[in-house]
Design a protein around this motif. Structure first.
Motif, short mmCIF file in Angstrom:
data_model
loop_
_atom_site.label_atom_id
_atom_site.label_comp_id
_atom_site.label_asym_id
_atom_site.label_seq_id
_atom_site.Cartn_x
_atom_site.Cartn_y
_atom_site.Cartn_z
N LYS A 231 0.84 -1.20 0.00
CA LYS A 231 0.00 0.00 0.00
C LYS A 231 0.88 1.26 0.00
CE LYS A 231 -3.65 2.26 2.68
NZ LYS A 231 -4.33 2.31 3.97
N LYS A 232 1.95 1.23 0.85
CA LYS A 232 2.87 2.37 0.90
C LYS A 232 3.62 2.53 -0.41
CE LYS A 232 3.47 2.44 5.89
NZ LYS A 232 4.25 1.94 7.01
N GLN A 233 4.03 1.38 -1.02
CA GLN A 233 4.73 1.43 -2.31
C GLN A 233 3.82 2.05 -3.37
OE1 GLN A 233 8.07 0.46 -2.80
NE2 GLN A 233 7.92 0.40 -0.57
N GLU A 234 2.55 1.70 -3.32
CA GLU A 234 1.58 2.21 -4.28
C GLU A 234 1.40 3.73 -4.11
OE1 GLU A 234 -2.72 0.70 -6.04
OE2 GLU A 234 -2.29 0.42 -3.93
N GLU A 235 1.37 4.17 -2.83
CA GLU A 235 1.25 5.61 -2.56
C GLU A 235 2.45 6.36 -3.11
OE1 GLU A 235 0.74 5.78 1.66
OE2 GLU A 235 -1.35 5.08 1.58
N LEU A 236 3.66 5.80 -2.92
CA LEU A 236 4.88 6.42 -3.44
C LEU A 236 4.85 6.49 -4.97
CD1 LEU A 236 7.67 4.79 -1.21
CD2 LEU A 236 7.09 7.21 -1.31
N LEU A 237 4.35 5.42 -5.58
CA LEU A 237 4.24 5.35 -7.04
C LEU A 237 3.33 6.46 -7.56
CD1 LEU A 237 5.08 3.55 -9.50
CD2 LEU A 237 2.93 2.34 -9.19
N HIS A 238 2.20 6.65 -6.88
CA HIS A 238 1.25 7.69 -7.30
C HIS A 238 1.83 9.09 -7.07
CE1 HIS A 238 -2.24 5.40 -8.58
NE2 HIS A 238 -2.02 4.56 -7.59
N GLU A 239 2.60 9.26 -5.98
CA GLU A 239 3.26 10.55 -5.72
C GLU A 239 4.26 10.86 -6.82
OE1 GLU A 239 4.94 11.35 -1.83
OE2 GLU A 239 3.26 10.30 -0.90
N ALA A 240 5.06 9.83 -7.21
CA ALA A 240 6.05 10.00 -8.28
C ALA A 240 5.35 10.34 -9.60
CB ALA A 240 6.87 8.73 -8.44
N LYS A 242 2.46 11.77 -9.97
CA LYS A 242 1.92 13.13 -9.87
C LYS A 242 3.02 14.17 -10.14
CE LYS A 242 -0.86 15.91 -6.67
NZ LYS A 242 -1.37 16.00 -5.30
N ALA A 243 4.22 13.92 -9.54
CA ALA A 243 5.35 14.84 -9.74
C ALA A 243 5.78 14.88 -11.21
CB ALA A 243 6.53 14.42 -8.86
N LEU A 244 5.65 13.75 -11.90
CA LEU A 244 6.03 13.66 -13.31
C LEU A 244 4.90 14.06 -14.26
CD1 LEU A 244 7.94 10.26 -13.15
CD2 LEU A 244 8.96 12.43 -13.77
N LYS A 245 3.71 14.33 -13.66
CA LYS A 245 2.51 14.65 -14.46
C LYS A 245 2.24 13.53 -15.46
CE LYS A 245 2.84 19.60 -13.85
NZ LYS A 245 3.70 20.69 -14.17
N ALA A 246 2.19 12.31 -14.93
CA ALA A 246 1.95 11.13 -15.78
C ALA A 246 1.12 10.12 -15.02
CB ALA A 246 3.29 10.51 -16.19
N ASN A 247 0.60 9.12 -15.74
CA ASN A 247 -0.06 7.99 -15.09
C ASN A 247 1.01 7.04 -14.56
OD1 ASN A 247 -2.68 8.80 -15.78
ND2 ASN A 247 -2.43 7.97 -17.85
N PRO A 248 0.72 6.27 -13.48
CA PRO A 248 1.72 5.33 -12.97
C PRO A 248 2.29 4.41 -14.04
CG PRO A 248 -0.08 5.49 -11.42
CD PRO A 248 -0.48 6.30 -12.62
N ALA A 249 1.46 3.99 -15.00
CA ALA A 249 1.92 3.09 -16.06
C ALA A 249 2.91 3.76 -17.01
CB ALA A 249 0.73 2.56 -16.85
N GLU A 250 2.92 5.10 -17.02
CA GLU A 250 3.78 5.84 -17.96
C GLU A 250 5.07 6.33 -17.32
OE1 GLU A 250 -0.05 7.80 -20.34
OE2 GLU A 250 1.07 8.97 -18.84
N ILE A 251 5.28 6.01 -16.02
CA ILE A 251 6.42 6.57 -15.29
C ILE A 251 7.77 6.27 -15.95
CG2 ILE A 251 7.78 6.26 -13.16
CD1 ILE A 251 5.29 6.47 -11.57
#
Length: 330
Positions: A231-240, A242-251
């Motif tokens: 759950k924490k890893q997922e939250e970090l992924l979404h934060e990253a 958001k910072a990149l202005k992308a979807n998690p799949a596009e990171i």
């Protein structure tokens, strides 16, 4: 009395006291409306068990008949982590070799820590194999059977003894096995365990490191601890994302583009610095002095970095032929 801290000793207790790397049970001691919160359970001299805590309501006195209630969730989560260390030790011996022995452990309701003898850092593949073996045995719902027996009988079972432990005439053997099959794990152990490995649910290694010469350490999570970790890893992924202005799949793709942009800008920056240094070349050649027959060029140049100064110095050496050059910039 109410609000006071202290230690309660009783004739018999279901509480597990800290021992062998496993942390103690928590819970409550009650007598009517009186309540004592047990924060820790310890071994005292003379084989007694001390319940350390605070009176949350009422009062207690010597001779009271009390009811002891172990915190079931804390006991269960600690048991999950403890049973997982047994599976982990066997998995490490399968993957790394029979030289692996326990060199220490720490188990509480949150996580497990297991130190073991091994001569080098584990590879990602080895960690993945160990994790897969443990999760496979969890999924098999192996029965966790505990028996008291003599040391001689225990040796016949092939039980793994703990490092540096002294054992009495009777020992407790913990076996993890499926019906009709040879036990996967057999160890001497006095701790608390789950009834079957399926209760553990999940096992996840979160770190592997060296703690001493020839000793490695694994930290891992089980059950809900694994779900919380992801759950924490997922939250970090979404934060990253958001910072990149992308979807998690596009990171990954987005990071690749950014790295390309940084490389291009860095290259452009170096070209501009080189041009500035070369532009400064004509100006500084006018500042050459001659001191007792030796050419001297000592000057400062605006906004040229260390590499730029080196490049400029090389160019000036060629033009000057021989002499002394001192260049400085800020």
């Amino acid at each position: 009395t109410d609000g006071q801290t202290g230690t309660i000793i009783v004739d018999e207790t279901p509480f597990y006291a800290t021992m062998g790397g496993q942390t103690a049970d928590k819970g409550t001691i009650t007598e009517g409306d009186n309540e004592f919160a047990v924060k820790d359970t310890i071994h005292l001299q003379g084989g007694r068990i001390g319940h350390v805590g605070v009176v949350t309501k009422g009062m207690f006195k010597v001779g009271d008949t009390v009811t002891l209630t172990v915190d079931a969730a804390n006991r269960q989560n600690t048991g999950k982590n403890h049973s997982a260390t047994h599976l982990l030790q066997k998995a490490l011996r399968i993957v790394l070799g029979s030289h692996v022995e326990q060199a220490g452990s720490y188990v509480d309701a949150e996580r497990l820590r297991f130190d073991f003898t091994h001569f080098s850092a584990m590879t990602d593949e080895e960690i993945a194999k160990v994790e897969a073996i443990v999760n496979e045995q969890i999924a098999k719902n192996l029965q966790v059977v505990t028996e008291e027996m003599s040391v001689e009988d225990a040796k016949k079972t092939g039980a793994m003894a703990l490092f540096g432990e002294k054992y009495g005439d009777k020992v407790r053997v913990v076996q993890m096995k499926a019906d009709g099959e040879e036990a996967f794990s057999v160890e001497l152990c006095g701790g608390t365990h789950v009834a079957n490995t399926g209760v553990i649910s999940y096992f996840k290694i979160i770190s592997e490191s060296g703690v001493a010469a020839g000793v490695r350490r694994i930290e891992a999570l089980t059950g809900n601890g694994v779900l919380e970790y992801y759950k924490k890893q997922e939250e970090l992924l979404h934060e990253a994302a958001k910072a990149l202005k992308a979807n998690p799949a596009e990171i990954v793709e987005k990071i690749g583009h950014l790295q390309g942009e940084v490389k291009a800008l860095s290259s452009e920056n170096e070209s501009l610095k080189s041009k500035l240094a070369k532009d400064a070349l004509g100006d500084v050649m006018d500042q050459v002095e001659e001191v007792k027959g030796v050419k001297l060029l000592a000057t400062s140049i605006e906004d040229v970095d260390m590499n730029g100064l080196r490049e400029l110095g090389d160019n000036l050496k060629e033009k000057l032929g021989e002499g002394v050059i001192v260049l400085a910039s800020q």
